[in-house]
Write a protein that holds these residues in place. Structure first.
Motif, PDB file in Angstrom:
ATOM      1  N   TYR A 139       0.834  -1.210   0.000  1.00 28.14           N
ATOM      2  CA  TYR A 139       0.000   0.000   0.000  1.00 28.14           C
ATOM      3  C   TYR A 139       0.866   1.257   0.000  1.00 28.14           C
ATOM      4  O   TYR A 139       0.614   2.209  -0.746  1.00 28.14           O
ATOM      5  N   THR A 140       1.910   1.259   0.817  1.00 30.15           N
ATOM      6  CA  THR A 140       2.796   2.419   0.915  1.00 30.15           C
ATOM      7  C   THR A 140       3.519   2.689  -0.395  1.00 30.15           C
ATOM      8  O   THR A 140       3.692   3.844  -0.801  1.00 30.15           O
ATOM      9  N   LYS A 141       3.924   1.626  -1.082  1.00 27.43           N
ATOM     10  CA  LYS A 141       4.720   1.778  -2.295  1.00 27.43           C
ATOM     11  C   LYS A 141       3.900   1.918  -3.574  1.00 27.43           C
ATOM     12  O   LYS A 141       4.343   2.571  -4.533  1.00 27.43           O
ATOM     13  N   MET A 142       2.711   1.323  -3.611  1.00 28.63           N
ATOM     14  CA  MET A 142       2.005   1.200  -4.894  1.00 28.63           C
ATOM     15  C   MET A 142       0.649   1.894  -4.967  1.00 28.63           C
ATOM     16  O   MET A 142       0.011   1.883  -6.021  1.00 28.63           O
ATOM     17  N   CYS A 143       0.199   2.485  -3.869  1.00 25.62           N
ATOM     18  CA  CYS A 143      -1.172   3.005  -3.869  1.00 25.62           C
ATOM     19  C   CYS A 143      -1.268   4.488  -3.524  1.00 25.62           C
ATOM     20  O   CYS A 143      -0.410   5.036  -2.826  1.00 25.62           O
ATOM     21  N   LYS A 144      -2.330   5.108  -4.000  1.00 25.00           N
ATOM     22  CA  LYS A 144      -2.680   6.451  -3.571  1.00 25.00           C
ATOM     23  C   LYS A 144      -3.322   6.341  -2.185  1.00 25.00           C
ATOM     24  O   LYS A 144      -3.736   5.265  -1.776  1.00 25.00           O
ATOM     25  N   PRO A 145      -3.448   7.445  -1.446  1.00 23.25           N
ATOM     26  CA  PRO A 145      -4.176   7.383  -0.172  1.00 23.25           C
ATOM     27  C   PRO A 145      -5.613   6.923  -0.419  1.00 23.25           C
ATOM     28  O   PRO A 145      -6.295   7.448  -1.306  1.00 23.25           O
ATOM     29  N   ILE A 146      -6.056   5.922   0.329  1.00 17.90           N
ATOM     30  CA  ILE A 146      -7.389   5.350   0.132  1.00 17.90           C
ATOM     31  C   ILE A 146      -8.222   5.536   1.391  1.00 17.90           C
ATOM     32  O   ILE A 146      -7.824   5.130   2.483  1.00 17.90           O
ATOM     33  N   ASP A 147      -9.377   6.145   1.247  1.00 15.61           N
ATOM     34  CA  ASP A 147     -10.318   6.331   2.355  1.00 15.61           C
ATOM     35  C   ASP A 147     -11.305   5.175   2.320  1.00 15.61           C
ATOM     36  O   ASP A 147     -12.055   5.016   1.345  1.00 15.61           O
ATOM     37  N   VAL A 148     -11.321   4.354   3.360  1.00 12.69           N
ATOM     38  CA  VAL A 148     -12.178   3.167   3.356  1.00 12.69           C
ATOM     39  C   VAL A 148     -13.612   3.463   3.781  1.00 12.69           C
ATOM     40  O   VAL A 148     -14.464   2.571   3.753  1.00 12.69           O
ATOM     41  N   LYS A 149     -13.889   4.696   4.202  1.00 15.15           N
ATOM     42  CA  LYS A 149     -15.251   5.050   4.583  1.00 15.15           C
ATOM     43  C   LYS A 149     -16.182   4.916   3.378  1.00 15.15           C
ATOM     44  O   LYS A 149     -15.832   5.228   2.263  1.00 15.15           O
ATOM     45  N   GLY A 150     -17.377   4.459   3.644  1.00 20.53           N
ATOM     46  CA  GLY A 150     -18.351   4.336   2.570  1.00 20.53           C
ATOM     47  C   GLY A 150     -18.461   2.945   1.997  1.00 20.53           C
ATOM     48  O   GLY A 150     -19.416   2.642   1.288  1.00 20.53           O
ATOM     49  N   PHE A 151     -17.492   2.078   2.279  1.00 25.65           N
ATOM     50  CA  PHE A 151     -17.564   0.686   1.828  1.00 25.65           C
ATOM     51  C   PHE A 151     -18.205  -0.149   2.930  1.00 25.65           C
ATOM     52  O   PHE A 151     -17.832  -0.060   4.095  1.00 25.65           O
ATOM     53  N   SER A 152     -19.154  -0.978   2.570  1.00 22.10           N
ATOM     54  CA  SER A 152     -19.819  -1.808   3.573  1.00 22.10           C
ATOM     55  C   SER A 152     -19.229  -3.209   3.655  1.00 22.10           C
ATOM     56  O   SER A 152     -19.443  -3.909   4.639  1.00 22.10           O
ATOM     57  N   ASN A 205     -18.914  -5.485   9.010  1.00 21.40           N
ATOM     58  CA  ASN A 205     -17.807  -5.104   8.145  1.00 21.40           C
ATOM     59  C   ASN A 205     -17.942  -3.693   7.595  1.00 21.40           C
ATOM     60  O   ASN A 205     -17.295  -3.320   6.636  1.00 21.40           O
ATOM     61  N   SER A 206     -18.844  -2.874   8.177  1.00 21.86           N
ATOM     62  CA  SER A 206     -19.000  -1.508   7.691  1.00 21.86           C
ATOM     63  C   SER A 206     -17.892  -0.636   8.222  1.00 21.86           C
ATOM     64  O   SER A 206     -17.145  -1.002   9.106  1.00 21.86           O
ATOM     65  N   SER A 207     -17.814   0.585   7.716  1.00 30.45           N
ATOM     66  CA  SER A 207     -16.759   1.500   8.140  1.00 30.45           C
ATOM     67  C   SER A 207     -17.162   2.292   9.361  1.00 30.45           C
ATOM     68  O   SER A 207     -16.434   3.142   9.825  1.00 30.45           O
ATOM     69  N   CYS A 208     -18.347   2.072   9.904  1.00 26.19           N
ATOM     70  CA  CYS A 208     -18.832   2.756  11.098  1.00 26.19           C
ATOM     71  C   CYS A 208     -18.671   4.263  10.956  1.00 26.19           C
ATOM     72  O   CYS A 208     -18.016   4.923  11.750  1.00 26.19           O
ATOM     73  N   ASN A 209     -19.246   4.817   9.902  1.00 25.06           N
ATOM     74  CA  ASN A 209     -19.114   6.235   9.624  1.00 25.06           C
ATOM     75  C   ASN A 209     -20.413   6.945   9.959  1.00 25.06           C
ATOM     76  O   ASN A 209     -21.466   6.600   9.450  1.00 25.06           O
ATOM     77  N   CYS A 210     -20.341   7.956  10.825  1.00 32.45           N
ATOM     78  CA  CYS A 210     -21.535   8.689  11.214  1.00 32.45           C
ATOM     79  C   CYS A 210     -21.655  10.012  10.463  1.00 32.45           C
ATOM     80  O   CYS A 210     -22.232  10.967  10.971  1.00 32.45           O
ATOM     81  N   ASN A 211     -21.102  10.097   9.297  1.00 35.61           N
ATOM     82  CA  ASN A 211     -21.197  11.297   8.484  1.00 35.61           C
ATOM     83  C   ASN A 211     -22.656  11.542   8.133  1.00 35.61           C
ATOM     84  O   ASN A 211     -23.301  10.747   7.478  1.00 35.61           O
ATOM     85  N   MET A 212     -23.185  12.680   8.565  1.00 31.77           N
ATOM     86  CA  MET A 212     -24.601  12.940   8.392  1.00 31.77           C
ATOM     87  C   MET A 212     -24.985  13.161   6.934  1.00 31.77           C
ATOM     88  O   MET A 212     -26.156  13.185   6.596  1.00 31.77           O
ATOM     89  N   ASN A 213     -24.006  13.342   6.044  1.00 35.74           N
ATOM     90  CA  ASN A 213     -24.326  13.448   4.636  1.00 35.74           C
ATOM     91  C   ASN A 213     -24.705  12.089   4.062  1.00 35.74           C
ATOM     92  O   ASN A 213     -25.325  12.002   3.013  1.00 35.74           O
TER      93      ASN A 213
END
Length: 407
Positions: A180-193, A243-251
């Protein structure tokens, strides 16, 4: 004579091993995948490639028409608390023909020489009894039906999960972090269930450089089980699924998504569990291991809150070093109550009054455990039956004792 017998045993063992090696779980031809979307080729629980483990694959058709497919009956069992009231049909791959068949009419061969998928014991299904018997004759094992196999998988889920977790911690997570450190862009896992949705996005959106399946799996496991968990400690969002991201983003959610502190207090007072309660130490979903659940109740900003753990061992790790597991600098001064569950009755017991057996042959979700009892007599009986080494009271438990259980 003895040397001859030993040689024959070794030859038979080698023969079985070679035969087992000749059985491939990989799909022969195009696999029948019933999930929808770009994530259809991966298990929603563990993220494994369904084509690679096709001959142990199980699937469910839900009442609302949604379909989910798993690499194994172990992952079906892991997802069961979420789907059990929604199931219309359970399917399994016939290892002979590669077709999906009704699991409840299948003939399973359990415990053959073939390596299990996400489990220490293999479970291979067939539509016809004669095919199951032919497989059994070649690879060993016992023929059983779905209900018995499901029970076996359910009873071994804790040990299987512990085995899988240890393998991931030793190899896959470090590998995933490095890639991940060498080959990937920063990835936000929020929003994936589910983890398979994350894998699909990584590939479709080109979030990482081109990589092989094993590399993709390692990155997904690191992001899902390590990075996501570490950044979401203490989230109490009650509407999210397993397996959710437990995100309480009100949007993304309405106001019903986050449980009020009053409701949380009611749940806690009943020693209940929600499907989003995670152990802050290991990140596992505690509701999967209710018999091992332990709780710390505390007050913060005048509100009653609680933390759930998948065993006394992890609870004590937190108790001794709360800041190690999140922003809990002042929690020790605000603890109101600590509860554990009596191993035999499963009833709540105040941690300070319980008796704990260490060194037994009974394992919890995270291996060796401090096993609690309401009475000293119950602890002594358990210790005698399960080769326990010592009985401790709460104040006898030290950080050294707790961490030694992981050795």
């Amino acid at each position: 004579m003895r040397k001859i017998v030993v040689s024959l045993v070794l030859l038979l063992s080698l023969s079985f091993t070679l035969q087992a090696a000749n059985f491939s779980k990989v799909a022969e031809g195009t696999p029948h995948l019933i999930q929808e979307g770009s994530q259809k080729m991966w298990c929603p629980v563990c993220g494994m490639n369904l084509k690679m483990f096709y001959k142990t694959s199980h699937a469910v058709v839900l009442k609302d028409g949604k379909k989910k497919q798993y690499c194994s009956i172990r992952c079906l069992v892991a997802d069961w608390p979420i789907i059990k009231d929604k199931i219309k049909e359970i399917l399994v791959v016939d290892a002979k023909t590669g077709e999906l068949i009704n699991a409840k009419s299948a003939y399973y061969v359990v415990g053959s020489k073939v390596k299990g998928t996400m489990s220490m014991v293999s479970k291979i299904a067939f539509a016809k009894e004669k095919d199951a018997k032919a497989f059994q004759q070649k690879f060993g094992g016992k023929i059983s039906d779905f209900n018995r196999v499901f029970k076996i998988a359910s009873e071994s889920l804790n040990k299987d999960s512990m085995m899988v977790a240890k393998k991931k911690q030793m190899k896959m997570y470090p590998m995933g972090k490095k890639i991940y450190t060498k080959m990937c862009k920063p990835i936000d896992v929020k929003g994936f269930s589910h983890i398979n949705e994350l894998k699909a996005a990584i590939r479709a959106e080109k979030l990482c450089k081109p990589m092989k399946e094993k590399q993709l799996q390692a990155v997904a496991l690191y992001l899902w089980n390590v990075k996501r968990v570490n950044t979401k400690r203490g989230c109490n969002c009650g509407m999210m699924r397993q397996n959710s991201s437990c995100n309480c983003n009100m949007n993304k959610m309405n106001m019903k998504g986050c449980r009020s502190s009053a409701n949380m207090g009611q749940v806690a007072s009943k020693m209940g569990l929600t499907k989003t309660d995670k152990c802050p130490v290991c990140g596992m979903f505690v509701y999967k291991y209710p018999k091992w659940a332990a709780f710390i109740y505390y007050e913060q900003d005048g509100k009653s809150k609680y933390l759930a753990f998948d065993g006394v061992k992890d609870m004590m790790k937190f108790y001794f070093e709360p800041v190690k597991w999140g922003k809990y600098e002042n929690i020790k001064n605000s603890i109101k109550k600590i509860l554990v569950r009596d191993y035999y009755t499963l009833k709540p017991v105040l941690a300070e009054s319980a008796w704990y057996v260490v060194g037994s042959n009974v394992f919890g979700p995270m291996g060796n455990e401090l096993i609690p009892f309401k009475t000293e007599e119950a602890a002594k009986n358990f210790m005698a039956d399960h080769k326990g080494k010592k009985i401790l009271r709460f104040n006898d438990i030290t950080k050294e004792i707790v961490y030694k259980l992981d050795e």
